[in-house]
Design an enzyme around this catalytic site. Structure first.
Site, PDB file in Angstrom:
ATOM      1  N   TYR A   7      -8.722   1.133   9.178  1.00  0.00           N
ATOM      2  CA  TYR A   7      -7.319   1.239   9.579  1.00  0.00           C
ATOM      3  C   TYR A   7      -6.959   0.051  10.469  1.00  0.00           C
ATOM      4  CZ  TYR A   7      -8.701   3.097  14.224  1.00  0.00           C
ATOM      5  OH  TYR A   7      -9.225   3.268  15.478  1.00  0.00           O
ATOM      6  N   CYS A   8      -5.698  -0.333  10.441  1.00  0.00           N
ATOM      7  CA  CYS A   8      -5.161  -1.331  11.365  1.00  0.00           C
ATOM      8  C   CYS A   8      -4.043  -0.641  12.152  1.00  0.00           C
ATOM      9  CB  CYS A   8      -4.691  -2.584  10.639  1.00  0.00           C
ATOM     10  SG  CYS A   8      -3.352  -2.315   9.454  1.00  0.00           S
ATOM     11  N   PHE A   9      -3.080  -1.392  12.668  1.00  0.00           N
ATOM     12  CA  PHE A   9      -2.079  -0.733  13.503  1.00  0.00           C
ATOM     13  C   PHE A   9      -1.133   0.148  12.688  1.00  0.00           C
ATOM     14  CE2 PHE A   9       1.978  -0.638  15.926  1.00  0.00           C
ATOM     15  CZ  PHE A   9       1.518   0.131  16.967  1.00  0.00           C
ATOM     16  N   TYR A  61      -3.246   3.197  12.739  1.00  0.00           N
ATOM     17  CA  TYR A  61      -3.404   3.787  14.072  1.00  0.00           C
ATOM     18  C   TYR A  61      -2.123   4.464  14.525  1.00  0.00           C
ATOM     19  CZ  TYR A  61      -4.021   4.238  19.085  1.00  0.00           C
ATOM     20  OH  TYR A  61      -4.074   4.744  20.358  1.00  0.00           O
ATOM     21  N   SER A 105      -4.978  -4.245   6.979  1.00  0.00           N
ATOM     22  CA  SER A 105      -5.798  -3.345   6.163  1.00  0.00           C
ATOM     23  C   SER A 105      -5.920  -3.858   4.737  1.00  0.00           C
ATOM     24  CB  SER A 105      -5.183  -1.940   6.155  1.00  0.00           C
ATOM     25  OG  SER A 105      -5.312  -1.323   7.405  1.00  0.00           O
TER      26      SER A 105
END
Length: 369
Positions: free
Chosen positions: A97-99, A126, A105
């Site tokens: 996962y990224c933000f 996130y 991603s």
């Protein structure tokens, strides 16, 4: 290859299964808040992320993307892919996962696919998962389940919470703080974000156990520096209360064990014998100084003098009995009057009183097995 994306509907299952997660965000983002099962293997360092962010603001997304590829290429790119591959070798069920579940991603997933590994990334990233956890804490359905365990300082409330693992969520454990002026632990408290993330996870696990009651220790809105969100705290303030009772002698011995024996031991483990004793001594002094205004200067001065006398006796003769004198003064002049005042405000919500055995028996009768 086609994108392999885990939908937001799987958030609950991700957290309850303690799914291994690769957090692609920069270290500075991870430090502010993350999830218990996540590991920070970033696509970009803090400096690289800052450069790309500045470029995005000044020149737009296309230029920022080009700069990102320029910064993370060749040996740098290979090292990051290798780190992801090594993690996935150890954790074949891992997710990315990224933000926001966006560009970082997608890029990371495509690079891993080029290396022969296809790892899903989580939609919403996130931000989406964090919002799900906040909604878990603020769910109105929690309030009717809440039952508050109150009790005068040293009565053993935390012991009961630990005995009732099915019904209870340990707020002080999540906050890594015992919730009082002397409640500091040797290890630091979590960030506010991580406190909320871990509280939400504890609540999800509680829901999974399907018990009829959510047992919580009576707390103020602050547990150390960790803030209990208003919707959750409002629910606690409206819930029924059970009161744990204990003799003064039992309370004094329990607090001697917590404030003196445990804390001295933990500081010595961390700092060594000599520095550990000094750290322990400072912990006691700072705890008094933190309440000196509410305690009153005369009582604070008397308390500090008793602490110094007890520390000297402990250091010279390895005798901790003198600590009972300042603990008794602390209870009589500070904790007990404050507790009685607070309990009076809860009088109409009290549904049971008793010692540990009676409290456990009452809870057993209320909670079908």
């Amino acid at each position: 290859m086609a994108q392999n994306v885990i939908p937001a509907s799987e958030y609950r299952a991700i957290f309850l299964s303690k799914r291994p997660l690769i957090d692609l965000r920069a270290p500075v983002e991870f430090t502010k808040g993350a999830f218990a099962s996540s590991h920070n293997l970033p696509l970009m360092t803090d400096d690289e992320r800052q450069q790309v962010g500045t470029c995005y603001k000044q020149h737009g997304p296309t230029a920022a993307l080009a700069l990102g590829h320029q910064l993370v290429q060749g040996a740098v790119k290979a090292a990051r892919v290798d780190a992801w591959l090594a993690f996935c070798q150890q954790h074949p069920d891992a997710y990315f996962y990224c933000f926001r579940g966006g560009m970082r991603s997608q890029i990371s997933q495509s690079w891993l696919q080029e290396a022969g590994r296809d790892i899903p990334y989580i939609a919403g990233g996130y931000k989406g998962m964090r919002q799900f956890l906040i909604q878990t804490i603020e769910d109105p359905a929690l309030a009717p389940q809440m039952l508050i365990l109150s009790g005068i300082t040293g009565s053993g409330k935390t012991e009961v919470i630990h005995q009732r693992t099915e019904e209870a969520v340990d707020l002080e454990g999540v906050a890594n703080h015992r919730g009082s002026s002397f409640g500091k632990e040797v290890t630091p408290q979590p960030t506010q974000i991580n406190f909320e993330n871990n509280l939400a996870l504890a609540l999800l696990q509680h829901q999974q156990r399907r018990t009829s009651c959510l047992l919580l220790e009576d707390e103020s809105h602050l547990v150390g520096r960790c803030f209990i969100s208003k919707p959750f705290f409002d629910g606690m303030q409206a819930a029924n209360v059970i009161v744990l009772e204990a003799s003064l002698q039992d309370r004094l011995q329990r607090l001697l064990a917590q404030y003196v024996h445990k804390m001295h031991h933990d500081f010595c483990v961390r700092d060594g014998e000599e520095m550990g004793f000094e750290s322990f001594s400072q912990y006691l002094r700072q705890s008094v100084n933190g309440i000196s205004r509410r305690l009153g200067q005369q009582h604070a001065t008397e308390l500090l003098a008793l602490i110094e006398r007890a520390l000297q006796e402990q250091q010279q003769r390895n005798n901790t009995e003198l600590h009972l004198e300042w603990i008794a003064l602390l209870l009589g002049k500070y904790y007990d009057p404050m507790y009685e005042y607070q309990l009076q405000k809860k009088a109409d919500r009290i549904v049971f009183r008793g010692d540990q055995r009676a409290i456990n028996q009452w809870l057993d009768e209320q909670t079908p097995r």
